[in-house]
Design an enzyme around this catalytic site. Structure first.
Site, short mmCIF file in Angstrom:
data_model
loop_
_atom_site.label_atom_id
_atom_site.label_comp_id
_atom_site.label_asym_id
_atom_site.label_seq_id
_atom_site.Cartn_x
_atom_site.Cartn_y
_atom_site.Cartn_z
N CYS A 131 -2.13 2.91 9.17
CA CYS A 131 -3.16 1.97 8.71
C CYS A 131 -4.32 1.87 9.69
CB CYS A 131 -2.59 0.56 8.56
SG CYS A 131 -1.16 0.39 7.53
N HIS A 172 0.87 -1.18 0.00
CA HIS A 172 0.00 0.00 0.00
C HIS A 172 0.91 1.24 0.00
CE1 HIS A 172 -3.72 -2.01 2.07
NE2 HIS A 172 -4.00 -1.78 0.80
N1 ARG Z 1 -3.74 -7.20 6.42
C1 ARG Z 1 -4.14 -5.98 5.82
C2 ARG Z 1 -4.08 -6.10 4.31
O1 ARG Z 1 -3.22 -6.77 3.81
C3 ARG Z 1 -3.29 -4.84 6.29
C4 ARG Z 1 -3.74 -3.52 5.80
C5 ARG Z 1 -2.86 -2.38 6.24
N2 ARG Z 1 -3.41 -1.15 5.86
C6 ARG Z 1 -2.78 -0.15 5.24
N3 ARG Z 1 -3.42 0.97 5.08
N4 ARG Z 1 -1.57 -0.29 4.76
O2 ARG Z 1 -4.89 -5.55 3.59
#
Ligand code: ARG
Length: 288
Positions: free
Chosen positions: A271, A175
């Site tokens: 996050c 992300h």
């Molecule tokens: N386990 C989640 C995923 O893989 C973690 C998300 C983390 N969020 C972020 N905004 N980076 O989607």
């Protein structure tokens, strides 16, 4: 510039969701591999509460209900991207997270937002991949892992804003908010190697050298870029002395708050939050 950061008075508002049902129960990013059932939920709760307490001293925190069966709901950054009173709702790439969409939709409606959606075939993971610049009327948009590049044009139309796409090329930084963070005063803290060469050039073209805070791979792997910024305050999992010193020299106050349980799922401070007050700057451009 330090004075500009100190001038910040209005309180920010962040959406969060308690980790009542948080766990690693599937693998959709490299951080989760090997961590199924390896978490400690009471430690996760303590770490999350410590973040809430630290942020609560400078910002308002709004809670949305925790729900069983959607363990990643704690990562409210992925709910959608907010601008003014509009929000573009996420559409998760992985089926494991798609059940979260209805809860995020309800939370936005409860908070009075106009909820907009993208075409069903376009994955989009909200403020995980779409981050407002802090001095220009510009939305930075990460694609390559989760969100579809075709969202860039749609976001620009729906939110009436310029969008700068950035291509993510390292699976550990899946992300945009894992490797890139716009900060107050027009600073951008980021890990360049997470981006392809063109995207690195776009960042360098838009952000003056003295506003670019380059993060080492060690700091990036401790999720230092996954920062919550409110005025001059910065909340993150962990940063090296060198990075803390650099941030302080630019006027920031760094709060390190351990979020190791959430790193097992591939997330940290940013996050776990979604900024709900994102004023649309309209035609007014603030000089860097
Ligand atoms: N386990 C989640 C995923 O893989 C973690 C998300 C983390 N969020 C972020 N905004 N980076 O989607």
């Amino acid at each position: 510039m330090t004075n500009q950061l100190l001038d910040h008075t209005a309180e920010d508002t962040f959406l969060m969701c308690a980790p009542d049902h948080f766990e690693v129960s599937y693998v959709i990013n490299p951080w989760m591999a090997g961590n199924i059932a390896h978490g400690n939920r009471s430690v996760a709760m303590q770490q999350w509460l410590a973040l809430v307490e630290a942020m609560g001293k400078v910002a308002t925190i709004k809670m949305m209900p925790a729900m069983p069966g959607v363990p990643d709901l704690v990562f409210t950054a992925n709910a959608g991207v907010v601008l003014g009173n509009k929000v573009v709702l996420s559409r998760f790439r992985h089926v494991e997270r798609q059940a979260e969409e209805v809860y995020f939709d309800a939370a936005f409606t409860a908070h009075g937002f106009e909820v907009l959606t993208l075409p069903p075939e376009l994955p989009f993971e909200g403020a995980g991949d779409a981050l407002m610049d802090r001095s220009e009327n510009l939305l930075w948009f990460g694609h390559g892992h989760r969100s579809d590049i075709a969202c860039a044009t749609r976001l620009s139309e729906l939110l009436d804003i310029e969008v700068q796409p950035l291509k993510l090329v390292d699976a550990r930084f899946y992300h945009l908010d894992t490797c890139f963070c716009p900060l107050a005063g027009g600073y951008v803290m980021y890990f360049p190697e997470a981006f392809d060469a063109d995207s690195q050039a776009h960042i360098a073209a838009r952000v003056p050298a003295d506003k670019r805070i380059i993060v080492s791979s060690e700091d990036a792997l401790h999720f230092a870029c996954n920062t919550v910024n409110s005025g001059r305050h910065i909340f993150l999992n962990q940063a090296s002395d060198a990075l803390v010193t650099q941030l302080q020299a630019n006027g920031f106050v760094v709060h390190q708050t351990a979020l190791t349980e959430f790193l097992k799922a591939g997330g940290a401070a940013k996050c776990l939050t979604l900024k709900l007050n994102e004023p649309h700057q309209g035609a007014t451009q603030v000089a860097r």
